[in-house]
Scaffold this motif. Structure first.
Motif, mmCIF file in Angstrom:
data_model
loop_
_atom_site.group_PDB
_atom_site.id
_atom_site.type_symbol
_atom_site.label_atom_id
_atom_site.label_comp_id
_atom_site.label_asym_id
_atom_site.label_seq_id
_atom_site.Cartn_x
_atom_site.Cartn_y
_atom_site.Cartn_z
ATOM 1 N N TRP A 251 0.845 -1.197 0.000
ATOM 2 C CA TRP A 251 0.000 0.000 0.000
ATOM 3 C C TRP A 251 0.881 1.248 0.000
ATOM 4 C CZ3 TRP A 251 -2.071 2.946 4.631
ATOM 5 C CH2 TRP A 251 -3.058 3.863 4.262
ATOM 6 N N ASN A 252 1.918 1.228 0.839
ATOM 7 C CA ASN A 252 2.816 2.370 0.929
ATOM 8 C C ASN A 252 3.870 2.388 -0.170
ATOM 9 O OD1 ASN A 252 2.532 4.095 3.605
ATOM 10 N ND2 ASN A 252 1.952 1.998 4.093
ATOM 11 N N THR A 253 4.366 1.226 -0.557
ATOM 12 C CA THR A 253 5.472 1.209 -1.522
ATOM 13 C C THR A 253 5.006 1.292 -2.972
ATOM 14 O OG1 THR A 253 5.483 -1.205 -1.569
ATOM 15 C CG2 THR A 253 6.942 -0.142 0.018
ATOM 16 N N VAL A 254 3.893 0.637 -3.291
ATOM 17 C CA VAL A 254 3.439 0.606 -4.680
ATOM 18 C C VAL A 254 2.319 1.615 -4.919
ATOM 19 C CG1 VAL A 254 2.560 -0.807 -6.568
ATOM 20 C CG2 VAL A 254 4.111 -1.814 -4.877
ATOM 21 N N VAL A 255 1.246 1.542 -4.147
ATOM 22 C CA VAL A 255 0.104 2.437 -4.384
ATOM 23 C C VAL A 255 0.551 3.901 -4.293
ATOM 24 C CG1 VAL A 255 -2.150 3.174 -3.536
ATOM 25 C CG2 VAL A 255 -1.583 0.743 -3.626
ATOM 26 N N PHE A 256 1.244 4.260 -3.223
ATOM 27 C CA PHE A 256 1.749 5.629 -3.104
ATOM 28 C C PHE A 256 2.971 5.848 -3.990
ATOM 29 C CE2 PHE A 256 -0.058 5.511 1.446
ATOM 30 C CZ PHE A 256 -1.303 5.946 1.005
ATOM 31 N N GLY A 257 3.754 4.796 -4.178
ATOM 32 C CA GLY A 257 4.962 4.922 -4.990
ATOM 33 C C GLY A 257 4.693 5.200 -6.451
ATOM 34 N N ILE A 258 3.504 4.862 -6.935
ATOM 35 C CA ILE A 258 3.174 5.146 -8.335
ATOM 36 C C ILE A 258 3.404 6.620 -8.645
ATOM 37 C CG2 ILE A 258 1.200 5.330 -9.914
ATOM 38 C CD1 ILE A 258 0.240 2.634 -8.768
ATOM 39 N N HIS A 259 3.203 7.464 -7.645
ATOM 40 C CA HIS A 259 3.558 8.879 -7.811
ATOM 41 C C HIS A 259 4.948 9.181 -7.255
ATOM 42 C CE1 HIS A 259 3.362 13.221 -7.921
ATOM 43 N NE2 HIS A 259 3.635 13.256 -6.624
ATOM 44 N N ALA A 260 5.192 8.760 -6.001
ATOM 45 C CA ALA A 260 6.397 9.216 -5.295
ATOM 46 C C ALA A 260 7.686 8.609 -5.829
ATOM 47 C CB ALA A 260 6.271 8.908 -3.799
ATOM 48 N N GLN A 261 7.608 7.514 -6.556
ATOM 49 C CA GLN A 261 8.826 6.877 -7.082
ATOM 50 C C GLN A 261 9.001 7.112 -8.581
ATOM 51 O OE1 GLN A 261 10.594 6.185 -4.766
ATOM 52 N NE2 GLN A 261 9.853 4.685 -3.301
ATOM 53 N N ARG A 262 8.268 8.042 -9.139
ATOM 54 C CA ARG A 262 8.412 8.324 -10.577
ATOM 55 C C ARG A 262 9.801 8.879 -10.891
ATOM 56 N NH1 ARG A 262 3.425 11.736 -12.878
ATOM 57 N NH2 ARG A 262 3.794 13.054 -11.070
ATOM 58 N N GLY A 263 10.270 8.547 -12.073
ATOM 59 C CA GLY A 263 11.501 9.137 -12.578
ATOM 60 C C GLY A 263 12.768 8.566 -11.986
ATOM 61 N N LYS A 264 12.719 7.358 -11.405
ATOM 62 C CA LYS A 264 13.877 6.791 -10.726
ATOM 63 C C LYS A 264 14.279 5.453 -11.342
ATOM 64 C CE LYS A 264 12.146 8.782 -6.400
ATOM 65 N NZ LYS A 264 11.768 8.545 -4.982
ATOM 66 N N GLU A 265 15.549 5.087 -11.110
ATOM 67 C CA GLU A 265 15.993 3.710 -11.310
ATOM 68 C C GLU A 265 15.895 3.001 -9.962
ATOM 69 O OE1 GLU A 265 19.118 3.183 -14.864
ATOM 70 O OE2 GLU A 265 19.981 4.008 -13.034
ATOM 71 N N SER A 266 15.698 1.666 -9.994
ATOM 72 C CA SER A 266 15.475 0.933 -8.751
ATOM 73 C C SER A 266 16.388 -0.281 -8.657
ATOM 74 C CB SER A 266 14.010 0.467 -8.675
ATOM 75 O OG SER A 266 13.809 -0.367 -7.555
ATOM 76 N N ILE A 267 17.081 -0.375 -7.510
ATOM 77 C CA ILE A 267 17.938 -1.529 -7.222
ATOM 78 C C ILE A 267 17.599 -2.034 -5.831
ATOM 79 C CG2 ILE A 267 19.805 -0.009 -6.396
ATOM 80 C CD1 ILE A 267 21.815 -2.118 -7.313
ATOM 81 N N LEU A 268 17.618 -3.366 -5.653
ATOM 82 C CA LEU A 268 17.380 -3.992 -4.348
ATOM 83 C C LEU A 268 18.702 -4.530 -3.820
ATOM 84 C CD1 LEU A 268 14.091 -6.019 -5.045
ATOM 85 C CD2 LEU A 268 14.338 -3.645 -4.257
ATOM 86 N N LEU A 269 19.062 -4.126 -2.593
ATOM 87 C CA LEU A 269 20.310 -4.564 -1.963
ATOM 88 C C LEU A 269 20.053 -4.974 -0.524
ATOM 89 C CD1 LEU A 269 22.796 -1.746 -3.109
ATOM 90 C CD2 LEU A 269 22.651 -4.083 -4.016
ATOM 91 N N ASN A 270 20.772 -5.972 -0.083
ATOM 92 C CA ASN A 270 20.782 -6.362 1.333
ATOM 93 C C ASN A 270 22.002 -5.700 1.970
ATOM 94 O OD1 ASN A 270 20.881 -7.500 3.849
ATOM 95 N ND2 ASN A 270 20.584 -9.619 3.141
ATOM 96 N N LEU A 271 21.764 -4.620 2.691
ATOM 97 C CA LEU A 271 22.874 -3.848 3.257
ATOM 98 C C LEU A 271 23.473 -4.505 4.494
ATOM 99 C CD1 LEU A 271 21.507 -0.226 2.787
ATOM 100 C CD2 LEU A 271 22.951 -1.591 1.270
ATOM 101 N N ARG A 272 22.951 -5.650 4.874
ATOM 102 C CA ARG A 272 23.553 -6.408 5.982
ATOM 103 C C ARG A 272 24.612 -7.387 5.478
ATOM 104 N NH1 ARG A 272 18.095 -7.748 9.597
ATOM 105 N NH2 ARG A 272 17.608 -5.557 10.112
ATOM 106 N N THR A 273 24.804 -7.416 4.174
ATOM 107 C CA THR A 273 25.840 -8.284 3.607
ATOM 108 C C THR A 273 27.021 -7.438 3.143
ATOM 109 O OG1 THR A 273 25.000 -8.167 1.325
ATOM 110 C CG2 THR A 273 24.043 -9.849 2.772
#
Length: 822
Positions: A466-488
């Motif tokens: 709900w917060n990441t996708v539904v709201f992100g459809i606006h708030a995450q526009r214009g970006k590149e996206s990478i997933l990282l595990n910062l504990r590694t």
């Protein structure tokens, strides 16, 4: 000038009246700019203590701009200034001989900010008297105002919160600062920020519409609204009945001392458990279902998950009953300390007057004590944007009289380049470490000005879709996206490479969270002294305070600063302000203001550092008209509560014969009535009798009649639109090609080629309208992890290495099978 404050090399001429432009001037003065307030001979038009607060740190000069001498002095000041601010109706400054073409003709480096109520290019609306509530009414702010009000059948509603000026001033300040930063390439600029356009952008999430919106994302209140609509049932719930439809992790509870305590702890995987454990309900937490929120509902092993808002109907009463009983065992201040220490987002409800005297607000600098000539010691809202290490951010001076001769002895600004069609932030690399709404708003806003933004998120999501996708459809526009595990180790290695490439890093989190990421001031200095970190949090201020490391969200800032008791009307009936993201979005904009200041300081000194904003600071800003106190202040009795429809008879929602409308005559008052034959007999009535008489009189004629009758002067009548009506009337299809961003006040784009496979309606990025610089419509939000392989390859990782990182969990490519889990 010496460079001892971020903006101490910038001079601003502030012609603004009332709120919007003076707020921009206050923000710039708060960061060290020399701001010269231009007053008319009879004094400022806004004779209110709030204007005294907005004038802090400014120098006042009285000029008769209708005289040759006053105009000539203004022109000489403009030659020696960097910025001009004005918020008159279109054409007023031109008629005075001080329009943008004239002033930029004598100073090509000038950044000229105009803040009309409606766009100057809008033939229908440009000349409307743009009082704050007129803008709100026409845009749709007062209609369908929140789920509570709709379920109670209260429509329309009124709020005294000045959202248009708050959003408009943050857009205006960021635009001025970004334009100043680009002057070496672009020269100056004329920028227009229509306040109505800024309001619609600020309320983006209340206009967003997604085709075939999945039921799983609807709150209990939305489900009940749909049910009543489908079955033709009345919207007539009592306030006390609403609790049945409030999520247990998203509501106010009564404590032992009778004070309300607001919990907003859904959606983040760990927060509901923290809440229950803090309340002594660990056993209950252990019994509740807990599984990935990113599964489609067809694959859910239970009705709901603690990692996903909302709580399922089968457990809602069980959880809320247990929480109600637990809260009654301690007073609110004890719970506030316990929840803060447990990192469980919640806060006690407060009135605005209480917030202005709150120990944390005063210690942190979110509220400041200023010695004033008129009011003695005055508590005022603090900065809404600041830079860490700028100690003077928490030190304010009253307005002072300017030495005109000294001002005119300064050197004129030199001419420079006037290159067009480049973005103010072209070439700026931004590393985005934020989530939910406020933080991501920064990156999506920067993208429209030309910045390149890379979004880093964890391999295993901590926040629900709900917060990441539904709201992100606006708030995450214009970006590149990478997933990282910062504990590694590998995840940290990639993060360091991303940081090395970045000019700016954005994050939402407390100082504790920042330092754990290795982004403390000392660490940043070691990595790259020119690096700028943009940090926002819930309760941060220019200084540390008791709640600086407490977690929080939009609604918690509303509760803490007095918005909810103001809107609801009392401590017994607090309501979240009626619009999603009211403070979230504004905080993201304020963080952009802070970044603009940091970029200018970097250009002058080579020093990066930390640019700051907070939800609580934005909570101050939306209440700017009331956010002050002093010994002889009038009572805090502004219009509030569920039944309020205005502020006296001359600033009020009324029902015409055919529909609701807003009547505004705050200056002309009785003379406006006397000018209209249909109301002339009411002009001399006492105000306590006038409202009732106007209610009956306005019902006798349709809206069109009253709009014509009050079409002259500074008074006006406008229809009460809804946000959805405004959206639908200004839709333009993405598939039609070029999108017009400048001709009308409002523009909404139907993205009918969206990669999620559904169309969605999003407000266009057109609140800021430069004459020269380019504004870009950001591309669609990528699916989280969509660019992981591309980004890793750019850093030299081979295909085999990337496969290994994904297989080991150090990196990831997606969170869910579908773009929007269903």
């Amino acid at each position: 000038m010496t460079m001892n404050r971020p903006l101490s090399h910038i001079r601003v001429l502030d012609f603004g009246q009332y709120l919007a432009a003076p707020l921009v001037g206050m923000m710039l003065a708060d960061m060290g700019a020399e701001v010269i307030r231009i007053d008319p001979p009879n004094g400022p038009a806004f004779d209110d203590p709030a204007f005294d607060m907005l004038s802090r740190g400014k120098k006042a000069v009285t000029l008769d701009l209708k005289s040759d001498e006053g105009r000539a002095t203004a022109l000489e000041l403009a030659k020696r200034s960097d910025v001009v601010l004005e918020n008159f109706r279109p054409g007023v400054m031109d008629r005075l001989g001080l329009g943008p073409d004239t002033l930029r003709g004598i100073n090509s480096q000038l950044v000229y900010l105009s803040m009309p109520g409606f766009a100057s290019t809008d033939e229908e609306l440009a000349n409307l008297p743009a009082w704050e509530a007129v803008i709100a009414a026409y845009t749709g702010q007062f209609t369908d105002m929140g789920l509570n009000r709709r379920l109670m059948g209260i429509n329309p509603s009124f709020t005294p919160l000045t959202l248009a000026s708050a959003y408009g001033s943050s857009f205006g300040a960021m635009a001025v600062l970004f334009a100043l930063n680009a002057r070496e390439i672009n020269g100056g600029d004329h920028i227009e920020v229509p306040l109505a356009t800024a309001l619609l952008e600020g309320l983006i999430y209340n206009c967003e519409q997604i085709e075939d919106y999945p039921e799983r994302y609807k709150s209990p209140r939305e489900v009940e609204l749909d049910r009543r609509t489908a079955e033709g049932l009345p919207m007539n719930l009592k306030f006390e009945e609403l609790s049945e439809f409030l999520d247990p992790f998203y509501r106010t509870y009564t404590c032992e001392d009778g004070r309300g305590f607001y919990v907003v702890s859904g959606s983040v995987a760990t927060h509901p458990r923290r809440v229950l454990e803090t309340l002594g309900l660990k056993d209950l937490a252990d019994e509740l279902p807990d599984f990935s929120a990113y599964l489609n509902t067809a694959d859910w092993p239970a009705e709901w998950s603690m990692r996903n808002y909302p709580v399922g109907a089968s457990d809602r009463a069980l959880v809320s009953s247990a929480m109600k009983a637990a809260f009654l065992t301690k007073p609110a201040h004890e719970w506030e300390e316990l929840f803060g220490a447990a990192k469980a987002p919640a806060t006690a409800q407060r009135f605005t007057k209480e917030w202005l005297a709150d120990p944390h607000a005063l210690t942190s600098g979110l509220v400041l004590e200023v010695e004033t000539h008129c009011h003695g010691t005055m508590r005022q809202m603090g900065n809404v944007a600041w830079l860490s290490g700028d100690d003077a951010a928490a030190q304010k001076a009253d307005v002072s009289s300017a030495d005109l001769a000294a001002l005119l002895s300064e050197s004129e600004r030199h001419s420079g380049p006037t290159q067009n069609d480049t973005g103010w932030l072209d070439g700026l690399n931004v590393l985005d470490l934020t989530n939910v709404i406020a933080g991501p708003t920064i990156g999506s806003t920067l993208a429209r000005y030309g910045a390149s933004v890379t979004l880093v998120q964890p391999v295993e999501p901590s926040v629900d879709p709900w917060n990441t996708v539904v709201f992100g459809i606006h708030a995450q526009r214009g970006k590149e996206s990478i997933l990282l595990n910062l504990r590694t180790d590998q995840g940290q290695e990639v993060l360091r490479k991303l940081i090395d490439k970045a000019d700016v890093i954005t994050m939402n989190g407390t100082d504790e969270q920042r330092d754990k990421l290795g982004l403390s001031p000392a660490s940043l200095e070691e990595i790259n002294p020119r690096l700028i970190l943009v940090q926002l949090d819930a309760f941060g201020g220019p200084m540390r305070g008791p709640k600086s490391d407490h977690l929080g969200y939009d609604d918690l800032a509303q509760a803490a600063t007095g918005v909810m008791t103001r809107f609801g009307g009392s401590m017994e009936t607090p309501e979240e302000h009626a619009h999603f993201g009211t403070i979230d979005v504004l905080t993201g904009f304020c963080a952009c203001v802070a970044l603009g200041s940091a970029l200018l300081r970097l250009r002058e000194t080579g020093k990066g550092g930390i640019a700051r904003a907070s939800l609580a600071g934005a909570g101050n800003l939306i209440q700017a008209q009331f956010m002050y106190d002093y010994a002889t202040r009038a009572p805090f009795d502004e219009s509030s509560g569920r039944e309020v429809l205005g502020w006296g008879p001359f600033y009020h929602c009324y029902e015409a014969a055919d529909q609701w409308m807003f009547f505004a005559a705050p200056i002309e008052r009785g003379s406006a009535l006397a000018r209209c034959p249909d109301t002339a007999d009411l002009a001399e009535l006492p105000e306590d009798e006038l409202h009732k008489a106007l209610v009956e009189r306005f019902k006798t004629q349709p809206l069109a009649h009253w709009r014509t009758a009050f079409g002259d002067g500074s008074s006006t009548v406008v229809p009460l639109a809804s946000l959805h009506q405004t959206r639908d009337a200004s839709l333009q299809l993405e598939s039609n090609g070029s999108i017009d961003l400048t001709q009308s006040t409002f523009r909404v784009i139907r993205h009918d080629q969206h990669p999620m496979g559904r169309w969605c309606d999003l407000v266009a990025p057109n609140a800021v309208r430069p004459q020269s610089a380019r504004i870009t419509i950001p591309g669609p939000m990528p699916k989280y992890g969509q660019h992981t392989r591309d980004i890793l390859a750019r850093f030299g990782y081979s295909a085999a290495q990337i496969d290994g990182m994904i297989a080991s969990g150090a990196a990831g490519e997606c969170w869910s099978e579908k773009y929007l889990p269903e």
